[in-house]
Design a protein around this motif. Sequence first.
Motif, PDB file in Angstrom:
ATOM      1  N   GLU A  22       0.811  -1.223   0.000  1.00  0.00           N
ATOM      2  CA  GLU A  22       0.000   0.000   0.000  1.00  0.00           C
ATOM      3  C   GLU A  22       0.845   1.274   0.000  1.00  0.00           C
ATOM      4  O   GLU A  22       0.317   2.362   0.164  1.00  0.00           O
ATOM      5  N   GLU A  80      -2.804   6.221   1.617  1.00  0.00           N
ATOM      6  CA  GLU A  80      -3.894   7.051   2.143  1.00  0.00           C
ATOM      7  C   GLU A  80      -3.431   8.033   3.223  1.00  0.00           C
ATOM      8  O   GLU A  80      -4.155   8.973   3.550  1.00  0.00           O
ATOM      9  N   TYR A  81      -2.241   7.810   3.773  1.00  0.00           N
ATOM     10  CA  TYR A  81      -1.748   8.637   4.876  1.00  0.00           C
ATOM     11  C   TYR A  81      -0.525   9.470   4.497  1.00  0.00           C
ATOM     12  O   TYR A  81       0.045  10.148   5.342  1.00  0.00           O
TER      13      TYR A  81
END
Length: 138
Positions: A22, A80-81
């Motif tokens: 990810e 996502e972060y």
Amino acid sequence: MSIKYEVNVPVTSDQFIELLRESTLGERRPIDDRDCMEGMVKNSNLMVTAWNDGKLIGIARSMTDFHYACYLSDLAVHREYQKKGIGKRLQIITQGELGPKCKLILVAAPAANSYYEHLGFKNNPRCWVLDREQNIGS
């Protein structure tokens, strides 16, 4: 979002592999080689992690003597972060675990050069890599 940072808490190989997938590091790590991935997690002696609700969202995985040199092998943040200061915080916490004269060393992907420069790292062209497949001395 409440991010919790930890030093040397257990991380499973599955958590590590999922985070690499990810992040941008999954493309450059042997995520399909289970033995290698388990060895990477097991044999690191300094791991700073970022967690959100029990989910691993960032890691700074290093090998160090804590006094002279620290090799920061993996700095990964879940897509996502990213761009929220998590990678910078992981690096700052890593430095805080090291002695005052210990150098933090890493090999960056070309696309990440400006990121590390922004964090205060200086480029050093003297890095050499010998792949295991090469025959030493031939």
